[in-house]
Design an enzyme around this catalytic site. Structure first.
Site, short mmCIF file in Angstrom:
data_model
loop_
_atom_site.label_atom_id
_atom_site.label_comp_id
_atom_site.label_asym_id
_atom_site.label_seq_id
_atom_site.Cartn_x
_atom_site.Cartn_y
_atom_site.Cartn_z
N ASP A 1 44.35 36.97 29.89
CA ASP A 1 43.99 38.37 30.11
C ASP A 1 45.08 38.59 28.46
O ASP A 1 45.25 39.65 27.98
CB ASP A 1 45.76 39.05 31.02
N ARG B 1 36.05 42.06 29.58
CA ARG B 1 36.42 42.58 28.89
C ARG B 1 36.06 41.65 27.55
O ARG B 1 36.18 42.09 26.42
CB ARG B 1 37.88 42.03 28.65
N SER C 1 40.03 31.31 40.19
CA SER C 1 40.57 32.49 40.08
C SER C 1 41.81 31.11 41.02
O SER C 1 41.55 30.36 41.98
CB SER C 1 40.40 33.16 41.08
#
Length: 419
Positions: free
Chosen positions: A303, A334, A160
């Site tokens: 994203d 997702r 991250s």
């Protein structure tokens, strides 16, 4: 909340709200700095509000001035006792402010919501505890205490970028210099650049050689007295993709063409799909072209994957989305929620362990879909309506408040965009 989205192409013009990513960084730099800063931030999402509330709990004074700008008075002293930091579902707020709490020597508890308690903190947590902090998680509460020490830090670059940004924001406050080494491949590099930009604007000294930083300690920056947060490419992506599905097209205002936001890459990806993209100063006009399948590397732009998958479902041929394993750790899984969304609308999509394979169709059918509590899935459903022949019944439409509270209002302002 359940809403019905009418099918069909959209056209018109939208002004995009402020970048959530840049707002987080500027607010933190202002709160850790010297002197008062006024920040013009068009649109306060739940994530930005969470960062403001947490900084106030640590001793800052952030409130809206009469002209709507955010007035930030910095932290002079952390309040005595346990500081309660309500970070909601904002991973950025948690991962940026956890090391900051240590640098300030704060005793604090983060109140986490949604999937945030299940989202990873390793190996950031190990680095923090090795340098003086104590961490303890109890369900949706994360307690932290102790004084973060200067020293040698190392983090992998492929987990991250928020871990790296959090340390870059915190380590200048510690007594003594630190070294931070980022190892391996770097994901979401542009977001680290945004953090470097914010620190440089505040006058914080960093020495960088490759992916090794030397960070002098005992620094308190000072931002300019007045700043404006640029428009958000992550949120603009939904309207840019609607334009790519529209013969008449859309114009999206309020974007910085030279932005370091990683999701600015959406412009090049839409061109690669075959859409027509034209820059007009701080605006972009997008309309439909001969859309065809492509291969998309999700590493730098996780994203964007839900909404780009919608474009892929309406582009001729096959689209492959690769290196997308991190999407399983977002507000929803997702890869799974994008697959469920598009499958319910009649798309030809296959979920893989680390990606998606999508075979495009001329149109989608419409149907009932669930946002899974994920703002980007809810907004992707609105984009998908532009290529549907039937209505979409969307449950959980309120999820957009996390990043774009006025999304449905802006969507409804478009020609053909009424709900």
């Amino acid at each position: 909340m359940n809403i019905t989205i009418r099918p069909g192409q959209r056209s018109g013009r939208v002004k995009i709200p402020a970048s959530k990513s840049q707002a987080h960084r500027l607010l933190i730099c202002a709160a850790l700095g010297q002197g008062e800063t006024l920040i013009a931030c068009d649109g306060l999402s739940a994530d930005i509000t969470a960062t403001m509330a947490c900084l106030n709990a640590l001793g800052a004074d952030i409130r809206q001035a009469e002209d709507g700008r955010l007035r930030v008075r910095p932290i002079e002293q952390v309040p005595a006792g346990l500081c309660h930091l309500h970070c909601g579902e904002s991973g950025s707020t948690l991962r940026f402010l956890l090391p900051v709490c240590g640098a300030l020597g704060a005793d604090a508890v983060f109140h986490m919501e949604g999937r945030l308690p299940q989202r990873p903190l390793a190996p950031l947590d190990a680095e923090l505890t090795a340098h003086g902090m104590a961490l303890r998680q109890e369900n949706d509460l994360l307690y932290c205490s102790g004084q973060l020490r200067a020293g040698d830090y190392a983090l992998p670059g492929n987990v991250s970028s928020q871990y790296i940004s959090g340390l870059l924001l915190a380590l200048p406050l510690t007594a003594g210099g630190s070294r931070l080494s980022v190892t391996g491949s770097i994901e979401s590099e542009a977001y680290i650049t945004m953090t470097e930009d914010a620190l440089a604007l505040a006058g914080i000294a960093l020495e960088k050689s490759g992916w090794r930083y030397h960070i002098p300690g005992s620094q308190r920056g000072k931002l300019p007295e007045a700043l404006q947060v640029e428009g958000d490419f992550s949120n603009a992506a939904f309207f840019l993709c609607m334009g790519a599905l529209s013969d008449a097209g859309l114009v999206i205002d309020g974007l910085n063409p030279a932005s370091h936001q990683g999701d600015r890459a959406v412009l090049g990806i839409l061109r690669a799909f075959g859409a027509q993209v034209e820059q007009r100063e701080s605006s972009f006009a997008v309309c439909k072209g001969q859309l065809h399948g492509i291969t998309i590397d999700a590493k730098p732009i996780p994203d964007l994957i839900p909404v780009l998958s919608v474009v892929a479902a309406l582009a001729q041929g096959e689209t492959k989305i690769i290196n997308a394993g991190r999407l399983r750790l977002k507000e929803s899984d997702r890869l799974r929620s994008t697959t469920a969304l598009l499958t319910a609308l009649g798309a030809d999509i296959q979920e893989l362990e680390e990606g998606l394979v999508i075979h495009g169709k001329e149109s989608l059918s419409g149907g009932s879909v669930d946002s899974c509590g994920d703002h980007r899935i809810a907004m992707a459903a609105a984009t998908a309506a532009c290529g549907c022949t039937g209505e979409i019944l969307l449950s959980g439409s309120q999820a957009v408040s996390k990043s774009y509270p006025r999304f449905w209002e802006d969507f409804g302002s478009l020609t053909g965009g009424s709900l």
